[in-house]
Design an enzyme around this catalytic site. Sequence first.
Site, PDB file in Angstrom:
ATOM      1  N   GLU A 131     -42.691 -71.583 -28.769  1.00  0.00           N
ATOM      2  CA  GLU A 131     -44.059 -71.150 -28.511  1.00  0.00           C
ATOM      3  C   GLU A 131     -44.082 -69.612 -28.477  1.00  0.00           C
ATOM      4  OE1 GLU A 131     -45.887 -72.579 -24.883  1.00  0.00           O
ATOM      5  OE2 GLU A 131     -47.848 -71.874 -25.518  1.00  0.00           O
ATOM      6  N   ALA A 273     -40.837 -70.030 -18.303  1.00  0.00           N
ATOM      7  CA  ALA A 273     -40.249 -71.302 -18.692  1.00  0.00           C
ATOM      8  C   ALA A 273     -41.065 -71.901 -19.827  1.00  0.00           C
ATOM      9  CB  ALA A 273     -40.218 -72.267 -17.516  1.00  0.00           C
ATOM     10  N   MET A 274     -40.561 -72.994 -20.404  1.00  0.00           N
ATOM     11  CA  MET A 274     -41.218 -73.585 -21.560  1.00  0.00           C
ATOM     12  C   MET A 274     -41.146 -75.101 -21.511  1.00  0.00           C
ATOM     13  SD  MET A 274     -42.862 -73.061 -24.273  1.00  0.00           S
ATOM     14  CE  MET A 274     -43.515 -74.510 -25.102  1.00  0.00           C
ATOM     15  N   ASN A 276     -41.097 -77.633 -23.575  1.00  0.00           N
ATOM     16  CA  ASN A 276     -40.679 -78.463 -24.715  1.00  0.00           C
ATOM     17  C   ASN A 276     -40.557 -79.932 -24.312  1.00  0.00           C
ATOM     18  OD1 ASN A 276     -39.990 -75.866 -26.009  1.00  0.00           O
ATOM     19  ND2 ASN A 276     -38.361 -75.914 -24.471  1.00  0.00           N
ATOM     20  N   GLU A 309     -44.339 -76.723 -15.591  1.00  0.00           N
ATOM     21  CA  GLU A 309     -43.800 -77.201 -16.877  1.00  0.00           C
ATOM     22  C   GLU A 309     -43.831 -78.724 -16.931  1.00  0.00           C
ATOM     23  OE1 GLU A 309     -43.660 -74.862 -18.906  1.00  0.00           O
ATOM     24  OE2 GLU A 309     -43.553 -73.221 -17.446  1.00  0.00           O
ATOM     25  N   GLU A 331     -53.092 -73.998 -20.536  1.00  0.00           N
ATOM     26  CA  GLU A 331     -52.520 -73.123 -19.505  1.00  0.00           C
ATOM     27  C   GLU A 331     -53.419 -73.012 -18.273  1.00  0.00           C
ATOM     28  OE1 GLU A 331     -49.597 -72.554 -19.455  1.00  0.00           O
ATOM     29  OE2 GLU A 331     -48.949 -72.699 -21.554  1.00  0.00           O
TER      30      GLU A 331
HETATM   31  N1  ARG Z   1     -46.050 -72.445 -22.322  1.00  0.00           N
HETATM   32  C1  ARG Z   1     -45.212 -71.630 -21.490  1.00  0.00           C
HETATM   33  C2  ARG Z   1     -45.759 -71.824 -20.096  1.00  0.00           C
HETATM   34  O1  ARG Z   1     -46.697 -71.252 -19.670  1.00  0.00           O
HETATM   35  C3  ARG Z   1     -45.213 -70.193 -21.855  1.00  0.00           C
HETATM   36  C4  ARG Z   1     -44.402 -69.841 -23.050  1.00  0.00           C
HETATM   37  C5  ARG Z   1     -44.950 -68.713 -23.773  1.00  0.00           C
HETATM   38  N2  ARG Z   1     -43.979 -67.988 -24.500  1.00  0.00           N
HETATM   39  C6  ARG Z   1     -44.296 -67.025 -25.369  1.00  0.00           C
HETATM   40  N3  ARG Z   1     -43.317 -66.375 -25.932  1.00  0.00           N
HETATM   41  N4  ARG Z   1     -45.498 -66.719 -25.679  1.00  0.00           N
HETATM   42  O2  ARG Z   1     -45.354 -72.650 -19.401  1.00  0.00           O
HETATM   43 ZN    ZN Z   2     -47.840 -73.172 -19.082  1.00  0.00          ZN
END
Ligand code: ARG
Ligand code: ZN
Length: 891
Positions: A131, A273-274, A276, A309, A331
């Site tokens: 992402e 964090a991410m 996935n 997450e 988000e």
């Molecule tokens: N979806 C992630 C979260 O908020 C954020 C990751 C965004 N990373 C980026 N390089 N834009 O939990």
């Molecule tokens: Zn998020």
Amino acid sequence: MDKNAPQAIHLKDYAPPPYLIDTVDLAFDLGEDVTRVQSKLAMRSNPALAPASATGGGPLVLDGQDMRLVSVALDGRALDPSEYSVGPDSLTLPNPPADFILEIVTELRPQENTSLSGLYRTSGNFCTQCEAEGFRKITYFLDRPDVMARYRTTITADAMRYPVMLSNGNLVAASKMEADGRHTVSWEDPFAKPSYLFALVAGVLVHIEDTHVTKSGRTVALRIYVEPGNQDKCDHAMASLKKSMTWDEEVYGLEYDLDIFMIVAVGDFNMGAMENKGLNVFNTKYVLAKPETATDTDFLGVEAVVAHEYFHNWTGNRVTCRDWFQLSLKEGLTVFRDQEFSSDMHSRPVKRIADVQRLRAAQFPEDSGPMAHPIRPDSYIEINNFYTTTVYEKGAEVVRMIHTLLGADGFRKGMDLYFQRHDGQAVTCDDFVAAMADATSVDLGQFRRWYSQAGTPELDVTGAHDAAARTYRLTVRQSCPPTPGQPVKQPFHIPLALGLLDPSGADMPLRLAGEAAPAGTSRVLDVMEAEQVFDFVDVAEAPVPSLLRGFSAPVKLRFPHGVDDLTFLMANDSDAFNRWEAGQTLATRLMLDLVADRAAGRPLELSPGFIAAFGKILKDPTLDPAFAAQALTLPSEGYLGQQMPVIDVDGIHEVRAFCRRAIATALRDDLIATHRALGGNEPFAIDAAAIGRRSLKNLALGYLMALEESGREGTEAVELCVGQFHNAHAMTDVIAALGCLADTDLPQREVALRRFYDLWKDEPLVVDKWFSIQAMSERPGTLEEVKALLGHPAFEIRNPNKVYALIGGFAGGNPVRFHDIGGGGYRFLADQVLTLNALNPQVASRMVKMFARWRKYDPRRQALMRAELERIVQTPGLSRDVFEIASKSLE
Ligand code: ARG
Ligand code: ZN
């Protein structure tokens, strides 16, 4: 603007993808120099666009960057390079058939990837971050969230170096080590997902394991993977995960949907964090925690981010975003969900106050500066620049307002309908609002403006009591300042929660004119017009209004409360948030007056009545210590600056220090008693009560250390502080003491800093604290120390956490030194931005944002900051990330 400058893309230009991808078969061959990726895509033209025809859907343009294309084959036939074209960011097939298999081989060099987007190395391991648009650095693809496919991932690598190899979904095959020392695994994810949710991790990792039994009785394996040596710091993350899973079942009826849920913690990560699918990748900062190494703030951060997450599995993964303009769909909603989770785990008012402080400290400035954008932006140059506090935190406030307007039950109905309609789809913010409205018949028509209009609305409220008529009239005027591209705003639909206090401090029953009977003592008014009046009846005596209870909307509220009213609300408001708010409003008013006094050369004096109110809070045994600590914290320098037309950097700093000394001098005995009563090394617990006691204790210590230079009192405070530094077991207490010492010129400062480093040099996250404490020291020599620390062996500019601690700590957490009138801080930051630009544009861009508010300062500082921004913009080879922020800041 020069025509080679990066171009913006616009929401209004959205078009559905001409082709779809049903399945993706990936084979990674991970090597020390080169990694080879074979991708096999089952594709077809998008039936939603045109009836399927033998000629397909026109040109196919796949995204791709920073890799070497090895081969392309279509339906098993290798294509000649004349049959496709490769650009810097794309691979184009002029006219593929309606239905086909595309096979692409690419080669990458992850060990040279310092952007930490795509496939990269961290501590010798492989890891991905896709992402928003990292997948296109792995293979050519339709790298956009509305293309959802089922993935199968095969990984081959050296068995000794990469014993653990993970991807999304379930493990479906694993080989023993082959003769060449390599081994292979295959993972399959049964859920269709966009490419940004793909993940791969390989390396030497250990894990802790637990299970969760879902409410329908399925057993889910839970694993947290970390580098060897960190197993002892995973328990809190695991406990947080289990609580999150249970909470989402109880509150939303949402269960986890795979047999295994994995978290991997890596030391090099741009963000927190991410999410996935099935394989969350985390910054170590949000996983590793034990009392000796992590502060209470860290523990709460781990809990919140693990929850965040995890919650994305439904709000983000099962239902995802159609395009990146819709980022707040997942988000804002997921931040709202994690905030509510934390409120349920700890104290609701304390959490709400912390969230509002954060919104005001970061989002309000963004919303009134050159980067102001709606929570659903209309355009961007680089999407990574839009992972902002506006999209996240204001986005969460917008969801919270929907929750307020619909009520908890209505909101749940809306969520149920949202999942019923959109499970497995990539949708828009409009789809979300429609589900909320349709499930409840609440009209959210005007409310939708929160998605399209930027800026923080301002509410000017006045009250008039008519004793003879026994009525109280509230007049509410709303306005919203212009923001870039939006000179004029339409009125918002603002839920205004309020109560009216009678002279005894009790809430009055609230009846509006025309209503048959009162409806409660706290209620939500729908503010819809530019100007609106609300008439309350049966109001015998002039009330003191308590407005915007619980901070029911992300707005700036003004009401002409007198000092006595504010003191009265501090003591009596049944809404805890507004008790805190009244104290902050009062403190802000008094402190801004003092800043004006100082500027006019008048002597400074802090109102004895205000100090007395603080003393009452400090001594009130019925108050939650966590709340007391928040109530006794003066507004930050940043917040005070926002209230001034031109920020008086030095005046604010001096006045705040003066007030702290004045409070400490007057309340010294009580502060010592508080510190003593809450001190001692009680057995460590991480519940709300224990956290609250530590925060009040350390607040008392901070005030006492404000007396550091005042003779005998100072000596005693220093003894207390040094004693706490050396004897405390919990990092919260150690850091509180070290932070105080770092602001002094005492010999004990050096001793403590050296001892702290020697003790913790092998714990990178603790070393980050050591860097940021020094970077935030208010001592005049801090800039020189920060520059010297860039050369410290523990500093690594390629590691985002180190940059955020040292450079970010200085530029973002040390207003008086960063904004030193000599301009050295500005030059330093610009130099770092340019260095980072070449290594990691996302991190560089976060740093350059610290210049965005340059117009709020005096002419001299403006000129200095502007010159640095211009130097940055004129640098050749600027990333889109930095270019966008720097150029928009100058507009
Ligand atoms: N979806 C992630 C979260 O908020 C954020 C990751 C965004 N990373 C980026 N390089 N834009 O939990
Ligand atoms: Zn998020």
